[in-house]
Structures are given as structure tokens and as C-alpha cells.
Design a protein around this motif. Structure first.
Motif, PDB file in Angstrom:
ATOM      1  N   GLU A 154     -20.285  12.175 -11.470  1.00 25.71           N
ATOM      2  CA  GLU A 154     -20.324  10.792 -11.129  1.00 25.71           C
ATOM      3  C   GLU A 154     -20.198  10.907  -9.570  1.00 25.71           C
ATOM      4  OE1 GLU A 154     -17.764   9.153 -14.875  1.00 25.71           O
ATOM      5  OE2 GLU A 154     -16.845   9.947 -13.003  1.00 25.71           O
ATOM      6  N   THR A 155     -21.199  10.019  -9.166  1.00 28.70           N
ATOM      7  CA  THR A 155     -21.039   9.729  -7.609  1.00 28.70           C
ATOM      8  C   THR A 155     -20.338   8.634  -7.256  1.00 28.70           C
ATOM      9  OG1 THR A 155     -23.400  10.619  -7.294  1.00 28.70           O
ATOM     10  CG2 THR A 155     -22.479   9.234  -5.571  1.00 28.70           C
ATOM     11  N   GLN A 156     -19.343   8.846  -6.434  1.00 29.75           N
ATOM     12  CA  GLN A 156     -18.381   7.984  -5.933  1.00 29.75           C
ATOM     13  C   GLN A 156     -18.404   7.518  -4.429  1.00 29.75           C
ATOM     14  OE1 GLN A 156     -14.890   9.991  -7.720  1.00 29.75           O
ATOM     15  NE2 GLN A 156     -14.662   8.625  -9.060  1.00 29.75           N
ATOM     16  N   ALA A 157     -18.709   6.618  -4.052  1.00 26.75           N
ATOM     17  CA  ALA A 157     -18.892   6.269  -2.606  1.00 26.75           C
ATOM     18  C   ALA A 157     -18.596   4.886  -2.306  1.00 26.75           C
ATOM     19  CB  ALA A 157     -20.220   6.616  -2.261  1.00 26.75           C
ATOM     20  N   CYS A 158     -18.514   4.774  -0.880  1.00 32.64           N
ATOM     21  CA  CYS A 158     -17.951   3.508  -0.426  1.00 32.64           C
ATOM     22  C   CYS A 158     -18.119   3.308   1.192  1.00 32.64           C
ATOM     23  CB  CYS A 158     -16.581   3.047  -0.554  1.00 32.64           C
ATOM     24  SG  CYS A 158     -15.435   4.055   0.149  1.00 32.64           S
ATOM     25  N   TRP A 159     -18.286   2.268   1.778  1.00 34.08           N
ATOM     26  CA  TRP A 159     -18.445   2.135   3.270  1.00 34.08           C
ATOM     27  C   TRP A 159     -16.807   2.119   3.601  1.00 34.08           C
ATOM     28  CZ3 TRP A 159     -22.894   2.352   5.877  1.00 34.08           C
ATOM     29  CH2 TRP A 159     -23.956   2.262   5.170  1.00 34.08           C
ATOM     30  N   MET A 160     -16.949   2.742   4.957  1.00 32.85           N
ATOM     31  CA  MET A 160     -15.694   2.848   5.730  1.00 32.85           C
ATOM     32  C   MET A 160     -15.892   2.382   7.161  1.00 32.85           C
ATOM     33  SD  MET A 160     -13.355   3.857   3.266  1.00 32.85           S
ATOM     34  CE  MET A 160     -11.892   4.258   4.271  1.00 32.85           C
ATOM     35  N   ARG A 161     -15.024   2.091   7.838  1.00 35.54           N
ATOM     36  CA  ARG A 161     -15.247   1.822   9.332  1.00 35.54           C
ATOM     37  C   ARG A 161     -14.392   3.018   9.864  1.00 35.54           C
ATOM     38  NH1 ARG A 161     -12.272  -4.127   8.651  1.00 35.54           N
ATOM     39  NH2 ARG A 161     -10.594  -2.304   7.836  1.00 35.54           N
TER      40      ARG A 161
END
Length: 141
Positions: free
Chosen positions: A98-105
Motif C-alpha cells: 500500500e502506498t502511504q504519502a502526504c504533503w509536508m512543509r
């Protein structure tokens, strides 16, 4: 090569090293006195050894391919100090595929000594909802 070009090259080397899961290459980019405010696990990491252990654990958490894309990179530099910030789409593939990703600063600070630029401070963060305390990982630029 000017400072901004050198920092942009360092950032690209950093991104490629993470994608390749090459912890030694990642760590070579940090100053010995690195202080990192990473978004995962600890309030702060002080020094290369503490941060190396963290990076090793991060690499092991996602055994599949990594996602490490940088957008809106902005660099400000002088002869000895530079700062950069960008939005990072990061994550990876877990053991279930499963791909798990998010946007971060991200904000990073660099120092040049003896002609070598190194990362001396890094800050990764995600916004959160003050009412619920929930991290807002679903935001996109």
C-alpha cells in the motif's frame, strides 16, 4: 558555481539519496551538529548519530519504493549561510504493497565550511486542526 546553484544541487542529491534508501549518502549531507525538528516520533534530534538512527528506522518502515517529490523550492543564500523551504510529497510503499504519502512543509538551513555546504537544521511539519488536534495529511498545494 554560485551558492544557490550549490544548494539546489545538494537538495537534489538529498532527494535522490532518500529515494535510493542510501542512509550513508543522506547522512554525508548533514553537519555533525545537525538539529532536526522532524515530523516523526521525536520533538527533536540532535547530532548525526541520533538522526542516523531515525533515518534508518524510516527507511525500514517502507520496504517498497519511496515517494520524495519537492515542489516550490525557494532558496535564499549568502556566502556562508543559506535557507530553503519547499513543499514535499513524501511517503512510501509498506509491506502490504500500500502506498502511504502526504504533503509536508520543509525548511532547511545550510552552512558552508571549507567550501562544503552541509545541512545544519531541518524542520518537517504538517498542519493540524487546532480544535480536534487531528493532523491534516489530506491537504494538497
Amino acid at each position: 558555481m554560485n551558492a544557490q546553484t550549490q544548494i539546489r544541487s545538494l537538495i537534489d542529491t538529498y532527494r535522490q539519496a532518500v529515494m535510493a534508501k542510501d542512509v550513508e549518502k543522506v547522512m554525508a549531507l548533514y553537519a555533525d551538529d545537525i538539529v532536526s525538528f522532524d515530523a516523526v516520533k521525536a520533538l527533536q534530534f540532535k547530532g548525526k548519530e541520533a538522526y542516523r538512527a531515525h533515518w534508518q528506522e524510516c527507511m525500514e518502515m517502507c520496504p517498497g519504493p519511496h515517494i520524495f517529490e519537492f515542489h516550490e523550492v525557494d532558496i535564499v543564500s549568502s556566502q556562508e549561510i543559506a535557507f530553503a523551504h519547499w513543499l514535499a510529497h513524501c511517503g512510501g510503499t509498506n509491506e502490504k504493497g500500500e502506498t502511504q504519502a502526504c504533503w509536508m512543509r520543509v525548511t532547511a538551513c545550510y552552512r558552508q565550511e571549507a567550501g562544503l555546504w552541509q545541512i545544519v537544521h531541518e524542520h518537517w511539519s504538517a498542519p493540524f486542526d487546532m480544535t480536534s488536534g487531528a493532523t491534516l495529511f489530506n491537504l494538497e498545494p
